[in-house]
Design a protein around this motif. Structure first.
Motif, PDB file in Angstrom:
ATOM      1  N   UNK A 199       0.853  -1.184  -0.224  1.00 12.86           N
ATOM      2  CA  UNK A 199      -0.180   0.115   0.137  1.00 12.86           C
ATOM      3  C   UNK A 199       0.786   1.357  -0.134  1.00 12.86           C
ATOM      4  N   UNK A 200       1.864   1.027   0.762  1.00 17.18           N
ATOM      5  CA  UNK A 200       2.997   2.311   0.732  1.00 17.18           C
ATOM      6  C   UNK A 200       3.319   2.552  -0.699  1.00 17.18           C
ATOM      7  N   UNK A 201       3.729   1.530  -1.449  1.00 15.52           N
ATOM      8  CA  UNK A 201       4.034   1.655  -2.990  1.00 15.52           C
ATOM      9  C   UNK A 201       2.901   2.211  -3.741  1.00 15.52           C
ATOM     10  N   UNK A 202       2.015   1.655  -3.609  1.00 16.86           N
ATOM     11  CA  UNK A 202       0.886   2.448  -4.268  1.00 16.86           C
ATOM     12  C   UNK A 202       0.519   3.869  -4.044  1.00 16.86           C
ATOM     13  N   UNK A 203       0.770   4.305  -2.687  1.00 14.61           N
ATOM     14  CA  UNK A 203       0.263   5.835  -2.523  1.00 14.61           C
ATOM     15  C   UNK A 203       1.497   6.535  -3.121  1.00 14.61           C
ATOM     16  N   UNK A 204       2.831   5.817  -3.534  1.00 14.20           N
ATOM     17  CA  UNK A 204       3.992   6.688  -4.225  1.00 14.20           C
ATOM     18  C   UNK A 204       3.779   6.588  -5.602  1.00 14.20           C
ATOM     19  N   UNK A 205       2.803   5.614  -6.162  1.00 20.94           N
ATOM     20  CA  UNK A 205       2.750   5.295  -7.543  1.00 20.94           C
ATOM     21  C   UNK A 205       3.717   4.384  -8.204  1.00 20.94           C
ATOM     22  N   UNK A 206       4.559   3.934  -7.293  1.00 20.08           N
ATOM     23  CA  UNK A 206       5.372   2.723  -7.663  1.00 20.08           C
ATOM     24  C   UNK A 206       4.951   1.316  -7.941  1.00 20.08           C
ATOM     25  N   UNK A 207       4.158   1.349  -9.043  1.00 18.41           N
ATOM     26  CA  UNK A 207       3.070   0.290  -9.201  1.00 18.41           C
ATOM     27  C   UNK A 207       3.825  -1.138  -9.424  1.00 18.41           C
ATOM     28  N   UNK A 208       4.967  -1.316  -9.832  1.00 21.29           N
ATOM     29  CA  UNK A 208       5.619  -2.363 -10.224  1.00 21.29           C
ATOM     30  C   UNK A 208       6.054  -3.147  -8.810  1.00 21.29           C
TER      31      UNK A 208
END
Length: 267
Positions: A188-197
């Protein structure tokens, strides 16, 4: 799975199994220390006096004192029949005092000296529970969680039919759910940063390694979100389909279905 739920499982009854006989006072010449004698002074004493002083401290919930006195039984009377029992009682007392590193060390020492003893499964279980009770919230480092999982696994492998194995198996499931929660937190943290991969990798870990956990439905939905953001629509549809097949009617499937519908309308 919340940390409180991990610790609310039936722990104390299991940890007390096999301890009752160990806490019986010794019968014999000097059941109690003399009046006015400081039980915290580690002076030379006979095994009866020393062991009963340790038991009294344990009964009074003076757990660290009890652990020290049980250590003294083994140190002062290493060849006594009660020395081995005192070693295990020291580990148990440290556990009750929440002195987990000391409890682990005492249990490991017991196992190194008495590897084939009938109480070896209990010593292993005590080590596992010492790690288990130190598990932290998913927002923090999970090294201890991994150590708890390894210790529980070792107990189950070595003593699958012991009275502690069933409780260990239950705790393994809870620990895995906790580790899945950690992966979700990072995803979820990566999603919030837009780091989808990066988020895809974390959610796939939950699905592949912790598929029986309570986090799997959300992981499939988050995976659908991440694939759509990456423009990998076919993979998003596959995730949504797996979600629908296994968790129909859930809020996670409904949301994933809506995402797929919106994406298809955009062409």
């Amino acid at each position: 799975m919340r940390l409180s739920a991990l610790r609310s499982s039936a722990l104390r009854p299991a940890i007390l199994i096999g301890i009752a006989l160990a806490t019986l006072p010794l019968a014999g010449c000097a059941g109690r220390s003399k009046k006015g004698q400081d039980s915290n002074r580690y002076v030379a004493r006979d095994v009866d006096t020393l062991y009963n002083a340790a038991k009294d401290a344990l009964d009074k919930r003076q757990y660290r004192l009890a652990a020290g006195l049980f250590d003294e039984v083994e140190r002062q009377h290493p060849y006594s029949p009660w020395a081995r029992r005192a070693e295990l009682m020291s580990a148990f007392s440290y556990y009750l005092a929440h002195s987990y590193p000391e409890s682990i060390q005492a249990s490991q020492r017991f196992l190194s000296i008495h590897p084939g003893n009938r109480d070896a499964p209990y010593a292993l279980y005590l080590i596992a529970v010492d790690y288990y009770e130190q598990i932290t919230d998913v927002t923090r480092d999970q090294k201890i969680t991994g150590q708890a999982l390894d210790a529980m696994g070792e107990l189950i492998r070595r003593y699958p039919d012991s009275k502690y194995a069933a409780d260990a198996r239950l705790k393994v499931d809870l620990i895995n759910d906790h580790l899945a929660g950690k992966e979700m937190e990072i995803g979820r943290f990566y999603q919030r940063r837009g780091e989808w991969l990066a988020s895809v990798i974390r959610f796939r870990t939950v699905i592949d390694q912790y598929q029986t956990s309570s986090h799997t439905p959300e992981a499939l939905m988050r995976l659908t979100e991440s694939y759509i953001a990456l423009g990998v629509v076919d993979e998003a549809k596959k995730s949504a389909a797996v979600l629908g097949a296994n968790y129909p009617g859930t809020e996670w499937y409904n949301h994933a279905y809506e995402l797929i519908q919106k994406r298809e309308k955009k062409g």
